[in-house]
Design an enzyme around this catalytic site. Structure first.
Site, mmCIF file in Angstrom:
data_model
loop_
_atom_site.group_PDB
_atom_site.id
_atom_site.type_symbol
_atom_site.label_atom_id
_atom_site.label_comp_id
_atom_site.label_asym_id
_atom_site.label_seq_id
_atom_site.Cartn_x
_atom_site.Cartn_y
_atom_site.Cartn_z
ATOM 1 N N LYS A 77 0.841 -1.201 0.000
ATOM 2 C CA LYS A 77 0.000 0.000 0.000
ATOM 3 C C LYS A 77 0.878 1.254 0.000
ATOM 4 O O LYS A 77 0.571 2.238 -0.686
ATOM 5 C CB LYS A 77 -0.950 -0.029 1.208
ATOM 6 N N GLN B 98 -5.300 -1.785 9.285
ATOM 7 C CA GLN B 98 -5.060 -3.103 8.697
ATOM 8 C C GLN B 98 -5.640 -4.197 9.602
ATOM 9 O O GLN B 98 -5.324 -4.251 10.787
ATOM 10 C CB GLN B 98 -3.543 -3.296 8.487
ATOM 11 N N ASP C 25 -11.679 2.095 3.296
ATOM 12 C CA ASP C 25 -11.999 0.675 3.103
ATOM 13 C C ASP C 25 -13.499 0.469 2.909
ATOM 14 O O ASP C 25 -13.928 -0.616 2.540
ATOM 15 C CB ASP C 25 -11.559 -0.141 4.336
#
Ligand code: NAP
Length: 278
Positions: free
Chosen positions: A48, A92, A115
């Protein structure tokens, strides 16, 4: 049979994001929060960061120790929510067991929830008024579009009903007028249901789960699975060797859905910036 090149499609998405950021002269920041020492998470976070560099997005990495408390993590999320330099926040997953993932996700400002896991964003997906699309299903839609396949009117079967893949995948296909069936571990006659599919998406998490007898001739098959086979090699949910000859298009693992998820995260971070600039 054509193999869908996820790397190429993801590269074009990242280039699109990079060019828009450059053209508009945007200053964008993404906070990436990782807790503990999960090796797979570490790899994802590094990928990322690399994608951010490519697109011209500043990544702010927060690596917290395994024993971090929920309260400490929530405090960091609040700090990122308030920080004007940070446009997107990514925590995460998975998190260590002392931290409730749902509580953390619900603390992220929905306008920074790149997300698209926050209940507000999940609700928006249901009613078709998106700010962000969840990265993996959104990436799959890009892959399907890249084949020129029209979703409208097609039989679409999704195997798996998780909140991050299966359910939103079904919604996105439905929004494009697919006739959608979502299957799960209690589905009866799974092979028969799958054989109806013009577009079959496998998000099960079991190597070799989709066999050739489950696939209609000419189907588009999307393999979301990321599993390790007996030799420790990365593989998907689809028995690629035997299924591929039957398909019009199929994604490989690796090099299919995987690279798309990160590209769509970049796109969402750009969207977040635009949303906050309105
Ligand atoms: P998950 O939460 O474990 O969900 C798996 C789904 O598969 C569940 O809905 C389960 O049904 C269903 N299932 C399990 N056994 C089945 C069976 N025998 N017949 C029919 N359905 C069955 O997994 P996930 O998070 O959605 O992820 C799925 C896979 O995609 C994993 O391999 C994951 O690593 C991968 N993934 C890849 C990416 C990427 O970027 N490429 C992103 C996310 C996930 P029940 O609900 O009835 O238990």
């Amino acid at each position: 049979m054509n193999i869908i090149d996820g790397k190429a499609v993801s590269q074009s998405v990242k280039e699109r994001v990079r060019d828009e950021i450059a053209e508009k002269g945007l200053k964008i920041g993404l906070a990436v929060i990782i807790v503990g020492n999960n090796q797979a998470s570490r790899v994802y976070v590094n990928n990322k960061k690399k994608a951010c560099e490519f697109c011209g997005i500043t990544s702010y990495e927060y690596a917290l120790p395994e024993e971090t408390t929920e309260e400490q993590l929530l405090e960091l999320v609040e700090t990122c929510n308030a920080d004007k330099n940070i446009n997107g926040i990514l925590v995460q997953l998975p998190l260590p067991s002392q931290i409730n993932e749902k509580t953390v996700i619900e603390h992220i400002d929905p306008n920074k929830d790149v997300d698209a896991f926050h209940a507000v964003n999940v609700g928006k997906i249901m009613i078709g008024e998106y700010s962000f699309l969840p990265c993996t299903p959104a990436g799959i839609m890009e892959l399907i579009h890249s084949t020129g396949t029209e979703v409208s009117g097609k039989e679409c079967v999704v195997i798996g009903r998780s909140n991050i893949v299966g359910k939103p995948m079904g919604m996105l296909l439905l929004h494009e007028n697919g006739t959608v069936t979502i299957c799960h571990s209690k589905t009866k006659n799974l092979a028969e249901v799958c054989r109806r599919a013009d577009i079959l998406v496998a998000a099960v998490g079991k190597a070799g789960f989709v066999t050739s007898d489950m696939v209609k001739d000419g189907a588009v098959v999307i393999d979301v699975g990321m599993n390790r086979n007996a030799d420790g090699k990365l593989c998907g949910d689809v028995d690629f060797e035997n299924v591929a000859p039957k398909c019009s298009y199929i994604t490989p693992v690796p090099g299919g859905v995987g690279p798309m998820t990160i590209a769509m995260l970049m796109e969402n971070t750009l969207r977040a910036k635009m949303l906050q600039t309105l």
